[in-house]
Design a protein around this motif. Structure first.
Motif, mmCIF file in Angstrom:
data_model
loop_
_atom_site.group_PDB
_atom_site.id
_atom_site.type_symbol
_atom_site.label_atom_id
_atom_site.label_comp_id
_atom_site.label_asym_id
_atom_site.label_seq_id
_atom_site.Cartn_x
_atom_site.Cartn_y
_atom_site.Cartn_z
ATOM 1 N N LEU A 46 -2.339 0.949 11.627
ATOM 2 C CA LEU A 46 -2.622 1.968 10.610
ATOM 3 C C LEU A 46 -3.660 3.003 11.049
ATOM 4 N N TRP A 197 4.897 -1.272 0.343
ATOM 5 C CA TRP A 197 3.911 -0.441 1.055
ATOM 6 C C TRP A 197 4.639 0.181 2.248
ATOM 7 N N ASN A 198 5.667 0.964 1.969
ATOM 8 C CA ASN A 198 6.477 1.515 3.062
ATOM 9 C C ASN A 198 6.702 3.023 2.937
ATOM 10 N N ASP A 199 5.990 3.672 2.008
ATOM 11 C CA ASP A 199 6.129 5.115 1.818
ATOM 12 C C ASP A 199 4.811 5.767 2.252
ATOM 13 N N TRP A 200 4.690 6.020 3.558
ATOM 14 C CA TRP A 200 3.406 6.414 4.130
ATOM 15 C C TRP A 200 3.361 7.900 4.478
ATOM 16 N N LYS A 201 2.155 8.429 4.502
ATOM 17 C CA LYS A 201 1.926 9.810 4.907
ATOM 18 C C LYS A 201 0.694 9.854 5.796
ATOM 19 N N TYR A 208 -3.404 6.785 7.781
ATOM 20 C CA TYR A 208 -2.191 6.540 7.005
ATOM 21 C C TYR A 208 -2.581 6.162 5.567
ATOM 22 N N PRO A 210 -0.556 5.604 1.480
ATOM 23 C CA PRO A 210 0.762 5.488 0.829
ATOM 24 C C PRO A 210 0.973 6.575 -0.229
ATOM 25 N N LYS A 211 2.175 7.112 -0.282
ATOM 26 C CA LYS A 211 2.514 8.125 -1.287
ATOM 27 C C LYS A 211 2.925 7.476 -2.617
#
Length: 229
Positions: A46, A197-201, A208, A210-211
């Motif tokens: 991360l 926890w798989n929608d990252w920006k 990193y 999460p959105k």
């Protein structure tokens, strides 16, 4: 009207029964060096160092109802909801300042607003930065073997936040990147509820964040997240 209430009651009962049958007991694990190594693997995936060097974090929660700007260097957060603005001081909570519609309020109402701001910040910030808190004071880390034979990271919190005693079982990709966790927490009576926890920006700072998260049919949107120095 009575029929409507009866239907709502049946649906609520059905939901409770569904939740009861999907309840999972808390898995057992023993704190170990191997678990600490797995936690470090997740942090490295991360860009943890970039997160540590990120000074400002901005996000919202509950579809924008709660809004935050966190100066991590000063330990001060602007917390906004409705007409309230709380300048929350994490180092010395009593130094926090409150206004409602731009005006100061009574000492009693101010204390209640500060307590609410701290509680919502503890919850809402966890959904933003939970992976970076696996070595917080009062945590213990254990390895749990998952159904597919892979290793999960169980993180237990004995202190800190608003609800110490909570447990989170992280599912990790082969490179250590987190994809979801299961929760055993005081505010939810059912154990093992899973959140993604798989929608990252990637932030401006390189960290990193999460959105959004998925909990079954629910979506927890973190708003317009920002991380910068």
């Amino acid at each position: 009207m009575k029929r409507a209430f009866k239907i709502i009651g049946v649906l609520a009962l059905g939901l409770l029964l569904f939740l009861w049958f999907v309840h999972e007991p808390l898995p057992k694990g023993n704190p170990s060096v191997e678990a600490d190594m797995l936690a470090h693997k997740m942090l490295n995936a991360l860009n943890h160092q970039n997160y540590k060097e990120t000074r400002f974090l901005e996000w919202s929660y509950r579809n924008g109802a709660n809004q935050y700007k966190w100066d991590r260097k000063k330990g001060v957060i602007d917390v906004k909801w409705d007409e309230y603005l709380v300048q929350l001081d994490l180092v010395n909570t009593e130094s926090s300042k409150v206004t409602k519609s731009g005006k100061h309020i009574s000492h009693q109402k101010e204390n209640k607003a500060i307590a609410k701001a701290l509680k919502t910040f503890n919850n809402d910030s966890f959904w933003l930065v939970a992976p970076y808190k696996v070595f917080d004071k009062g945590t213990a880390r254990s390895i749990v073997v998952l159904d597919d034979g892979s290793q999960g990271l169980l993180v237990s919190y004995s202190q800190g936040g608003t609800t110490p005693g909570d447990h989170y079982l992280w599912k990790l990709k082969p490179d250590g990147f987190p994809s979801s966790f299961k929760m055993w927490v005081k505010i939810i009576p059912i154990g093992g509820i899973e959140a993604t926890w798989n929608d990252w920006k990637i932030m401006e700072s390189g960290a990193y964040l999460p959105k959004a998260h998925k909990l079954g049919p629910l979506t927890l949107d973190m708003g317009n997240i920002k991380g910068y120095n």
